[in-house]
Design a protein around this motif. Structure first.
Motif, PDB file in Angstrom:
ATOM      1  N   PRO A 161       0.806  -1.221   0.000  1.00 29.30           N
ATOM      2  CA  PRO A 161       0.000   0.000   0.000  1.00 29.30           C
ATOM      3  C   PRO A 161       0.849   1.285   0.000  1.00 29.30           C
ATOM      4  CG  PRO A 161      -0.818  -1.556   1.630  1.00 29.30           C
ATOM      5  CD  PRO A 161       0.432  -2.131   1.041  1.00 29.30           C
ATOM      6  N   ARG A 162       1.972   1.249   0.697  1.00 29.59           N
ATOM      7  CA  ARG A 162       2.799   2.463   0.751  1.00 29.59           C
ATOM      8  C   ARG A 162       3.408   2.782  -0.606  1.00 29.59           C
ATOM      9  NH1 ARG A 162       5.867   3.168   6.428  1.00 29.59           N
ATOM     10  NH2 ARG A 162       4.141   2.565   7.761  1.00 29.59           N
ATOM     11  N   VAL A 163       3.813   1.750  -1.324  1.00 32.08           N
ATOM     12  CA  VAL A 163       4.386   1.969  -2.656  1.00 32.08           C
ATOM     13  C   VAL A 163       3.327   2.549  -3.582  1.00 32.08           C
ATOM     14  CG1 VAL A 163       5.384   0.828  -4.678  1.00 32.08           C
ATOM     15  CG2 VAL A 163       6.137   0.177  -2.386  1.00 32.08           C
ATOM     16  N   GLU A 164       2.124   1.993  -3.527  1.00 32.34           N
ATOM     17  CA  GLU A 164       1.037   2.492  -4.364  1.00 32.34           C
ATOM     18  C   GLU A 164       0.695   3.937  -4.020  1.00 32.34           C
ATOM     19  OE1 GLU A 164      -2.109  -0.285  -3.793  1.00 32.34           O
ATOM     20  OE2 GLU A 164      -1.165  -1.807  -5.060  1.00 32.34           O
ATOM     21  N   LEU A 165       0.676   4.258  -2.745  1.00 34.58           N
ATOM     22  CA  LEU A 165       0.390   5.625  -2.323  1.00 34.58           C
ATOM     23  C   LEU A 165       1.490   6.575  -2.792  1.00 34.58           C
ATOM     24  CD1 LEU A 165      -1.333   7.662  -0.815  1.00 34.58           C
ATOM     25  CD2 LEU A 165      -0.077   7.069   1.273  1.00 34.58           C
ATOM     26  N   ALA A 166       2.737   6.151  -2.653  1.00 28.43           N
ATOM     27  CA  ALA A 166       3.857   6.991  -3.096  1.00 28.43           C
ATOM     28  C   ALA A 166       3.778   7.215  -4.606  1.00 28.43           C
ATOM     29  CB  ALA A 166       5.185   6.348  -2.718  1.00 28.43           C
ATOM     30  N   TRP A 167       3.448   6.147  -5.355  1.00 33.96           N
ATOM     31  CA  TRP A 167       3.326   6.274  -6.807  1.00 33.96           C
ATOM     32  C   TRP A 167       2.188   7.235  -7.162  1.00 33.96           C
ATOM     33  CZ3 TRP A 167      -0.492   5.577 -10.358  1.00 33.96           C
ATOM     34  CH2 TRP A 167      -0.098   5.569 -11.691  1.00 33.96           C
ATOM     35  N   ALA A 168       1.063   7.103  -6.489  1.00 35.71           N
ATOM     36  CA  ALA A 168      -0.084   7.970  -6.761  1.00 35.71           C
ATOM     37  C   ALA A 168       0.249   9.430  -6.456  1.00 35.71           C
ATOM     38  CB  ALA A 168      -1.295   7.521  -5.954  1.00 35.71           C
ATOM     39  N   MET A 169       0.964   9.662  -5.389  1.00 35.03           N
ATOM     40  CA  MET A 169       1.335  11.041  -5.041  1.00 35.03           C
ATOM     41  C   MET A 169       2.280  11.621  -6.091  1.00 35.03           C
ATOM     42  SD  MET A 169       1.740  10.628  -0.917  1.00 35.03           S
ATOM     43  CE  MET A 169       2.498  12.212  -0.690  1.00 35.03           C
ATOM     44  N   LYS A 170       3.232  10.822  -6.554  1.00 38.43           N
ATOM     45  CA  LYS A 170       4.179  11.282  -7.567  1.00 38.43           C
ATOM     46  C   LYS A 170       3.452  11.533  -8.895  1.00 38.43           C
ATOM     47  CE  LYS A 170       8.434  11.731  -7.440  1.00 38.43           C
ATOM     48  NZ  LYS A 170       9.084  12.959  -6.996  1.00 38.43           N
ATOM     49  N   ALA A 171       2.528  10.658  -9.255  1.00 41.81           N
ATOM     50  CA  ALA A 171       1.750  10.834 -10.483  1.00 41.81           C
ATOM     51  C   ALA A 171       0.923  12.115 -10.418  1.00 41.81           C
ATOM     52  CB  ALA A 171       0.847   9.623 -10.714  1.00 41.81           C
ATOM     53  N   HIS A 172       0.352  12.389  -9.252  1.00 36.94           N
ATOM     54  CA  HIS A 172      -0.430  13.605  -9.072  1.00 36.94           C
ATOM     55  C   HIS A 172       0.450  14.843  -9.216  1.00 36.94           C
ATOM     56  CE1 HIS A 172      -2.512  16.764  -6.700  1.00 36.94           C
ATOM     57  NE2 HIS A 172      -3.528  16.312  -7.393  1.00 36.94           N
ATOM     58  N   GLN A 173       1.642  14.800  -8.663  1.00 36.48           N
ATOM     59  CA  GLN A 173       2.565  15.933  -8.789  1.00 36.48           C
ATOM     60  C   GLN A 173       2.919  16.190 -10.254  1.00 36.48           C
ATOM     61  OE1 GLN A 173       5.783  14.662  -6.300  1.00 36.48           O
ATOM     62  NE2 GLN A 173       4.900  15.578  -4.445  1.00 36.48           N
ATOM     63  N   HIS A 174       3.221  15.116 -10.983  1.00 39.18           N
ATOM     64  CA  HIS A 174       3.555  15.256 -12.404  1.00 39.18           C
ATOM     65  C   HIS A 174       2.365  15.814 -13.183  1.00 39.18           C
ATOM     66  CE1 HIS A 174       7.581  13.563 -12.747  1.00 39.18           C
ATOM     67  NE2 HIS A 174       7.228  12.689 -11.817  1.00 39.18           N
ATOM     68  N   ALA A 175       1.174  15.319 -12.866  1.00 38.57           N
ATOM     69  CA  ALA A 175      -0.025  15.799 -13.560  1.00 38.57           C
ATOM     70  C   ALA A 175      -0.229  17.291 -13.313  1.00 38.57           C
ATOM     71  CB  ALA A 175      -1.247  15.011 -13.103  1.00 38.57           C
ATOM     72  N   GLN A 176       0.012  17.743 -12.094  1.00 38.66           N
ATOM     73  CA  GLN A 176      -0.131  19.170 -11.788  1.00 38.66           C
ATOM     74  C   GLN A 176       0.868  20.004 -12.578  1.00 38.66           C
ATOM     75  OE1 GLN A 176       0.166  19.149  -7.445  1.00 38.66           O
ATOM     76  NE2 GLN A 176      -1.906  20.030  -7.394  1.00 38.66           N
ATOM     77  N   VAL A 177       2.108  19.533 -12.669  1.00 38.75           N
ATOM     78  CA  VAL A 177       3.135  20.259 -13.413  1.00 38.75           C
ATOM     79  C   VAL A 177       2.740  20.369 -14.886  1.00 38.75           C
ATOM     80  CG1 VAL A 177       5.509  20.145 -14.262  1.00 38.75           C
ATOM     81  CG2 VAL A 177       5.031  19.718 -11.850  1.00 38.75           C
ATOM     82  N   TYR A 178       2.350  19.251 -15.493  1.00 41.61           N
ATOM     83  CA  TYR A 178       1.976  19.277 -16.907  1.00 41.61           C
ATOM     84  C   TYR A 178       0.729  20.118 -17.142  1.00 41.61           C
ATOM     85  CZ  TYR A 178       5.552  15.865 -17.885  1.00 41.61           C
ATOM     86  OH  TYR A 178       6.755  15.239 -18.018  1.00 41.61           O
ATOM     87  N   PHE A 179      -0.241  20.040 -16.243  1.00 38.90           N
ATOM     88  CA  PHE A 179      -1.441  20.863 -16.394  1.00 38.90           C
ATOM     89  C   PHE A 179      -1.080  22.341 -16.346  1.00 38.90           C
ATOM     90  CE2 PHE A 179      -5.017  23.255 -14.708  1.00 38.90           C
ATOM     91  CZ  PHE A 179      -5.978  22.952 -15.649  1.00 38.90           C
ATOM     92  N   ASN A 180      -0.215  22.717 -15.415  1.00 39.19           N
ATOM     93  CA  ASN A 180       0.212  24.115 -15.321  1.00 39.19           C
ATOM     94  C   ASN A 180       0.941  24.551 -16.585  1.00 39.19           C
ATOM     95  OD1 ASN A 180      -0.910  24.389 -12.785  1.00 39.19           O
ATOM     96  ND2 ASN A 180       0.988  23.933 -11.719  1.00 39.19           N
ATOM     97  N   LEU A 181       1.748  23.655 -17.153  1.00 40.97           N
ATOM     98  CA  LEU A 181       2.467  23.993 -18.389  1.00 40.97           C
ATOM     99  C   LEU A 181       1.505  24.214 -19.553  1.00 40.97           C
ATOM    100  CD1 LEU A 181       5.516  21.573 -18.237  1.00 40.97           C
ATOM    101  CD2 LEU A 181       5.587  24.068 -18.172  1.00 40.97           C
ATOM    102  N   ILE A 182       0.588  23.269 -19.757  1.00 39.60           N
ATOM    103  CA  ILE A 182      -0.298  23.410 -20.912  1.00 39.60           C
ATOM    104  C   ILE A 182      -1.337  24.503 -20.702  1.00 39.60           C
ATOM    105  CG2 ILE A 182       0.046  21.042 -21.693  1.00 39.60           C
ATOM    106  CD1 ILE A 182      -2.725  20.367 -20.626  1.00 39.60           C
ATOM    107  N   SER A 183      -1.622  24.842 -19.461  1.00 42.66           N
ATOM    108  CA  SER A 183      -2.580  25.913 -19.186  1.00 42.66           C
ATOM    109  C   SER A 183      -1.963  27.299 -19.366  1.00 42.66           C
ATOM    110  CB  SER A 183      -3.118  25.803 -17.757  1.00 42.66           C
ATOM    111  OG  SER A 183      -3.807  24.604 -17.585  1.00 42.66           O
ATOM    112  N   SER A 184      -0.650  27.375 -19.344  1.00 44.26           N
ATOM    113  CA  SER A 184       0.006  28.676 -19.437  1.00 44.26           C
ATOM    114  C   SER A 184       0.316  29.076 -20.879  1.00 44.26           C
ATOM    115  CB  SER A 184       1.302  28.671 -18.622  1.00 44.26           C
ATOM    116  OG  SER A 184       2.231  27.772 -19.185  1.00 44.26           O
ATOM    117  N   VAL A 185       0.002  28.207 -21.834  1.00 46.81           N
ATOM    118  CA  VAL A 185       0.303  28.464 -23.238  1.00 46.81           C
ATOM    119  C   VAL A 185      -0.999  28.665 -24.000  1.00 46.81           C
ATOM    120  CG1 VAL A 185       1.338  27.472 -25.318  1.00 46.81           C
ATOM    121  CG2 VAL A 185       2.391  27.060 -23.100  1.00 46.81           C
TER     122      VAL A 185
END
Length: 66
Positions: free
Chosen positions: A1-25
């Motif tokens: 469960p901890r690995v899955e949670l860590a992966w989900a948190m990292k995926a969410h961080q990446h998604a936020q970064v990409y969303f911010n990038l595509i939203s700023s253009v």
């Protein structure tokens, strides 16, 4: 469960970064892949009259749209 949670948190961080990038253009200058223009041309060949600025779900469900 901890690995899955860590992966989900990292995926969410990446998604936020990409969303911010595509939203700023401005979308007309946004290129996500090298073949964006080709994908759009093929899309337009199939869906010539589809308005994509505002999609109406009811219009998409109509018999002519199907």
């Amino acid at each position: 469960p901890r690995v899955e949670l860590a992966w989900a948190m990292k995926a969410h961080q990446h998604a936020q970064v990409y969303f911010n990038l595509i939203s700023s253009v401005d979308p007309k200058f946004l290129k996500l892949t090298k073949v964006d223009d080709q994908i759009y041309e093929e899309f337009r060949k199939t869906f010539r009259d589809l308005k994509i600025d505002v999609l109406d779900p009811e219009e998409l469900k109509s018999e002519p749209a199907k």
